[in-house]
Design an enzyme around this catalytic site. Structure first.
Site, short mmCIF file in Angstrom:
data_model
loop_
_atom_site.label_atom_id
_atom_site.label_comp_id
_atom_site.label_asym_id
_atom_site.label_seq_id
_atom_site.Cartn_x
_atom_site.Cartn_y
_atom_site.Cartn_z
N CYS A 376 0.98 -1.21 -0.13
CA CYS A 376 -0.03 -0.01 0.11
C CYS A 376 0.77 1.21 0.06
O CYS A 376 0.84 2.15 0.97
CB CYS A 376 -0.84 0.22 1.15
SG CYS A 376 -2.15 -1.21 0.97
N TYR A 405 21.17 -6.97 -0.48
CA TYR A 405 20.58 -5.71 0.07
C TYR A 405 18.89 -5.88 -0.37
O TYR A 405 18.32 -4.87 -0.35
CB TYR A 405 21.12 -4.32 -0.46
CG TYR A 405 22.47 -4.31 0.06
CD1 TYR A 405 22.80 -4.03 1.31
CD2 TYR A 405 23.71 -4.60 -0.97
CE1 TYR A 405 24.11 -4.21 1.68
CE2 TYR A 405 24.91 -4.45 -0.41
CZ TYR A 405 25.20 -4.42 0.68
OH TYR A 405 26.46 -4.06 1.19
C1 PLP Z 1 28.42 -2.26 3.44
C2 PLP Z 1 30.02 -2.31 3.68
C3 PLP Z 1 30.87 -3.12 2.69
C4 PLP Z 1 30.19 -3.94 1.78
O1 PLP Z 1 29.77 -3.12 0.77
P1 PLP Z 1 29.28 -3.74 -0.84
O2 PLP Z 1 29.07 -2.66 -1.78
O3 PLP Z 1 28.35 -4.76 -0.56
O4 PLP Z 1 30.53 -4.48 -1.32
C5 PLP Z 1 32.13 -3.36 3.10
N1 PLP Z 1 32.57 -2.69 3.99
C6 PLP Z 1 31.98 -1.82 4.93
C7 PLP Z 1 32.79 -1.14 6.00
C8 PLP Z 1 30.55 -1.74 4.56
O5 PLP Z 1 29.81 -0.92 5.49
#
Ligand code: PLP
Length: 447
Positions: A376, A405
């Protein structure tokens, strides 16, 4: 069941490596017919291809170790995690990057060696730090000046010396979405060099009796489609290693992490922009070697932190088509049985995806429609302009590049049941998470 060559499939470049077509003309993933999967587990269904996961994990290890033997690869847990998945990732030889007490608990419950876990976060709670110290997490990555005294006290109470890195904000723009850029000065993440905070933080750690300074970390954002931000970031970090850590503080930087953020293609168009893994590896390791040589500091152990690039392409979301609404001259909406509760990315970041008619992937495309979710919110649109055959009620669509994600940010909005998750390989599907039931919706209620 014979799988035709994946290259004859539309969207082959963004589907998992094992994608094929069955004798009946339907999409197969890991040798499993999507119709059989949907009938057995229901839709929405998230399907992870084991072959793609293995290829990505081993590709990172091999490519970076060939260029720089002294390195490890940590999977960024926040991209997608549950216990069976954690065990699978550990079996591939990867460690973990965790960003919450909850992730650490899941990794611990999965039986992961917590020495391989690096704990990040811009506001780790005292209980999370105590949990990490007590559980024996390998490294805690300090993110701000105030965390030094807090963690030193917690480590002291646990009578351990905790090994730490410092997340430095190098002041580099990774040219990604404003909500996912993290290396610029105006970011909540990391201690900036420019303000002197980074130097003060490293000095405070060196003076803290229950902390051992091991090195530095940066993470510029995600997804990063260019290699230049890594080059620029490492140059800034190298200067800091030589001038501040070594010359002013007399400290060796034994470890360094250039973070994650390596891109994946969500659409065929993006596939052309995607740097090969070799180019990321070369940008990181060549720059680090050159700067270490030029400034005369020893080469550190490095840790890469890919999340999205390990799981993104491996995952496919399967939905069943439902209602159709045609507004002549305006738009046609085709609704599916999932949406923003399992994939908030289009609504949150304007993320782009493509869809395929999964039971007749080779059917010619006939129209451009909006693929709408069922929740919604008018913003619950998975794909604004999907070019597809004329979709019929009850047929399946597949959205590739759904592994990262999506479930990680899922919700029970509208009290939707969270979808089941399967891993597929060699014609077999393994359920690693069942679909939620009504009982799950009130499991936390206190009557
Ligand atoms: C989110 C994150 C990642 C991974 O990022 P990706 O785009 O999924 O590779 C790596 N290191 C830190 C500290 C993060 O916060």
């Amino acid at each position: 069941m014979t799988n035709t060559a994946a290259s004859t499939l539309p969207l082959a470049a963004v589907l998992p490596l094992s994608a094929g077509v069955s004798d009946a003309g339907r999409l197969t993933l890991g040798g499993c017919d999507v119709r059989a999967l949907a009938d057995q587990y229901g839709t929405p269904l998230y399907v992870y291809d084991v072959a793609t996961l293995r290829a990505q994990a081993s590709g990172f290890l091999r490519t970076f170790r060939e260029a720089y033997p002294d390195c490890d690869v940590l999977y960024a847990s926040k991209a997608f995690l549950n216990r069976p998945f954690a065990r699978f990732i550990a079996d591939q030889g990867l460690g973990f990057d965790a960003v919450s007490g909850g992730e650490i608990e899941v990794l611990r419950a999965a039986g992961v060696d917590l020495e391989t876990v690096y704990f990040h976060g811009n506001n780790k709670a005292p209980w999370e730090l105590a949990l990490a110290v007590g559980a024996g997490v390998g490294r805690i990555v300090i993110d701000n000046e105030g965390e030094v005294a807090l963690l030193d006290r917690i480590a002291g109470e646990a009578a351990v010396v905790q090994r730490v890195l410092v997340r430095v904000s190098p002041g580099i723009d990774a040219h990604t979405h404003q909500k996912t850029t993290t290396g610029i000065i105006d970011s909540k993440f990391g201690v900036p060099i420019a303000t002197g905070a980074a130097e003060r933080t490293v000095a405070a750690i060196a003076a803290a009796p229950h902390l051992e300074f091991r090195g530095l970390h940066m993470h510029l954002g995600s997804p990063i489609f260019e290699t230049q931000p890594y080059v620029d970031g490492i140059e800034v970090m190298a200067q800091f290693i030589a001038e501040v850590c070594r010359d002013r503080l007399g400290l060796e930087v034994a470890e360094f992490s250039p973070g994650g953020g390596f891109a994946v293609a969500y659409t065929e168009e993006q596939q052309h922009e995607l740097p090969m893994l070799e180019r990321y590896a070369s940008a990181v390791t060549t720059t680090l070697r050159r700067e270490a040589d030029r400034l005369g500091f020893p080469l550190p152990h490095i840790t890469l932190e890919p999340g999205r690039s390990i799981v993104g392409r491996a995952g496919v979301a399967l939905y069943t088509v439902g209602a159709r609404k045609e507004i002549p001259g305006v738009r046609t909406y085709v609704s599916v049985d999932g949406g923003m509760a399992d994939n908030i990315r289009p609504a949150m970041y304007g993320a782009k995806y493509q869809a395929i008619a999964a039971e007749r992937p080779s059917a010619p495309t006939e129209e451009t429609v909006a693929i709408a979710g069922k929740y919604c919110e008018s913003g619950d649109i998975l794909i604004e302009a999907a070019t597809v055959p004329r979709l019929r009620a009850d047929e399946l669509i597949a959205i590739p590049a759904s592994g990262a994600y999506q479930l990680a940010m899922e919700s029970n909005y509208n009290l939707a049941y969270r979808p089941a998750v399967v891993m597929v390989e060699d014609g077999r599907a393994r359920l690693i998470r069942r679909r939620q039931t009504a009982e799950d919706l009130w499991a936390l209620d206190v009557d």
